[in-house]
Scaffold this motif. Structure first.
Motif, mmCIF file in Angstrom:
data_model
loop_
_atom_site.group_PDB
_atom_site.id
_atom_site.type_symbol
_atom_site.label_atom_id
_atom_site.label_comp_id
_atom_site.label_asym_id
_atom_site.label_seq_id
_atom_site.Cartn_x
_atom_site.Cartn_y
_atom_site.Cartn_z
ATOM 1 N N GLU A 10 73.007 54.626 69.034
ATOM 2 C CA GLU A 10 72.863 55.754 69.944
ATOM 3 C C GLU A 10 71.684 55.491 70.873
ATOM 4 N N ILE A 11 71.829 55.864 72.140
ATOM 5 C CA ILE A 11 70.777 55.681 73.130
ATOM 6 C C ILE A 11 70.679 56.933 73.997
ATOM 7 N N ILE A 12 69.559 57.038 74.699
ATOM 8 C CA ILE A 12 69.424 58.053 75.738
ATOM 9 C C ILE A 12 69.072 57.306 77.018
ATOM 10 N N TRP A 13 69.378 57.897 78.153
ATOM 11 C CA TRP A 13 69.055 57.308 79.444
ATOM 12 C C TRP A 13 67.922 58.111 80.066
ATOM 13 N N ILE A 14 66.876 57.404 80.516
ATOM 14 C CA ILE A 14 65.754 58.063 81.176
ATOM 15 C C ILE A 14 65.627 57.492 82.581
ATOM 16 N N GLY A 15 65.608 58.380 83.565
ATOM 17 C CA GLY A 15 65.450 57.969 84.960
ATOM 18 C C GLY A 15 63.997 57.614 85.254
ATOM 19 N N THR A 16 63.780 56.472 85.910
ATOM 20 C CA THR A 16 62.427 56.043 86.244
ATOM 21 C C THR A 16 62.002 56.630 87.588
ATOM 22 N N LEU A 17 60.723 56.500 87.887
ATOM 23 C CA LEU A 17 60.208 56.978 89.165
ATOM 24 C C LEU A 17 60.794 56.179 90.317
ATOM 25 N N GLY A 18 61.260 54.953 90.038
ATOM 26 C CA GLY A 18 61.863 54.105 91.062
ATOM 27 C C GLY A 18 63.345 54.370 91.285
ATOM 28 N N GLY A 19 63.904 55.341 90.569
ATOM 29 C CA GLY A 19 65.295 55.708 90.775
ATOM 30 C C GLY A 19 66.298 54.971 89.907
ATOM 31 N N LYS A 20 65.831 54.144 88.977
ATOM 32 C CA LYS A 20 66.740 53.447 88.062
ATOM 33 C C LYS A 20 66.746 54.192 86.724
ATOM 34 N N SER A 21 67.697 53.853 85.873
ATOM 35 C CA SER A 21 67.758 54.447 84.542
ATOM 36 C C SER A 21 67.565 53.366 83.496
ATOM 37 N N ILE A 22 66.819 53.704 82.439
ATOM 38 C CA ILE A 22 66.544 52.758 81.361
ATOM 39 C C ILE A 22 67.160 53.312 80.075
ATOM 40 N N PRO A 23 67.951 52.473 79.358
ATOM 41 C CA PRO A 23 68.448 52.922 78.059
ATOM 42 C C PRO A 23 67.301 52.868 77.049
ATOM 43 N N CYS A 24 67.126 53.945 76.289
ATOM 44 C CA CYS A 24 66.030 54.019 75.323
ATOM 45 C C CYS A 24 66.551 54.440 73.957
ATOM 46 N N ASP A 25 65.804 54.054 72.919
ATOM 47 C CA ASP A 25 66.109 54.546 71.585
ATOM 48 C C ASP A 25 65.820 56.051 71.578
ATOM 49 N N PRO A 26 66.656 56.857 70.930
ATOM 50 C CA PRO A 26 66.524 58.314 71.046
ATOM 51 C C PRO A 26 65.378 58.936 70.247
ATOM 52 N N GLN A 27 64.749 58.176 69.340
ATOM 53 C CA GLN A 27 63.675 58.734 68.536
ATOM 54 C C GLN A 27 62.354 58.643 69.296
ATOM 55 N N PRO A 28 61.709 59.776 69.586
ATOM 56 C CA PRO A 28 60.417 59.734 70.258
ATOM 57 C C PRO A 28 59.359 59.139 69.327
ATOM 58 N N VAL A 29 58.401 58.414 69.914
ATOM 59 C CA VAL A 29 57.330 57.795 69.131
ATOM 60 C C VAL A 29 55.982 58.089 69.797
ATOM 61 N N ALA A 30 54.937 58.121 68.984
ATOM 62 C CA ALA A 30 53.581 58.274 69.507
ATOM 63 C C ALA A 30 53.150 56.938 70.101
ATOM 64 N N TYR A 31 52.342 57.009 71.158
ATOM 65 C CA TYR A 31 51.823 55.783 71.762
ATOM 66 C C TYR A 31 50.383 55.974 72.202
ATOM 67 N N TRP A 32 49.683 54.843 72.293
ATOM 68 C CA TRP A 32 48.305 54.801 72.738
ATOM 69 C C TRP A 32 48.270 53.901 73.966
ATOM 70 N N GLU A 33 48.097 54.504 75.146
ATOM 71 C CA GLU A 33 48.126 53.741 76.395
ATOM 72 C C GLU A 33 47.004 52.709 76.400
ATOM 73 N N LYS A 34 47.371 51.465 76.785
ATOM 74 C CA LYS A 34 46.406 50.378 76.858
ATOM 75 C C LYS A 34 46.881 49.415 77.932
ATOM 76 N N PRO A 35 46.167 49.345 79.060
ATOM 77 C CA PRO A 35 46.575 48.435 80.140
ATOM 78 C C PRO A 35 46.731 46.995 79.634
ATOM 79 N N LYS A 36 47.781 46.337 80.089
ATOM 80 C CA LYS A 36 48.094 44.939 79.775
ATOM 81 C C LYS A 36 48.500 44.686 78.316
#
Length: 83
Positions: A10-36
């Motif tokens: 199972e997947i969900i589709w998320i629209g990006t700011l650039g107008g494309k859609s990315i298939p994603c795993d449907p389970q949300p996860v916590a993340y810690w933003e870190k450049p690079k």
């Protein structure tokens, strides 16, 4: 819910700011933003960020979705051949 044509997950589709859609795993996860960082997360509003996937939950940047391209065992079947 839509399913991956490669592995049947199972997947969900998320629209990006650039107008494309990315298939994603449907389970949300916590993340810690870190450049690079090697990890990538897709937010609900379509931002793709570099991140880590572990850390102190009280200091998590937010909740997002992992691109199915990074978890699908059949991901290479979808890569376009370069000419």
């Amino acid at each position: 819910m839509p399913k991956c044509k490669g592995c049947g997950a199972e997947i969900i589709w998320i629209g990006t700011l650039g107008g494309k859609s990315i298939p994603c795993d449907p389970q949300p996860v916590a993340y810690w933003e870190k450049p690079k960082a090697k990890g990538k997360i897709v937010t609900k509003n379509g931002m793709v960020l570099s991140c880590e996937f572990s850390g102190d939950l009280n200091k998590a940047t937010g909740i997002g979705y992992i691109s199915h391209w990074s978890t699908c065992p059949k991901a290479n079947d979808f890569k376009r051949k370069r000419v």
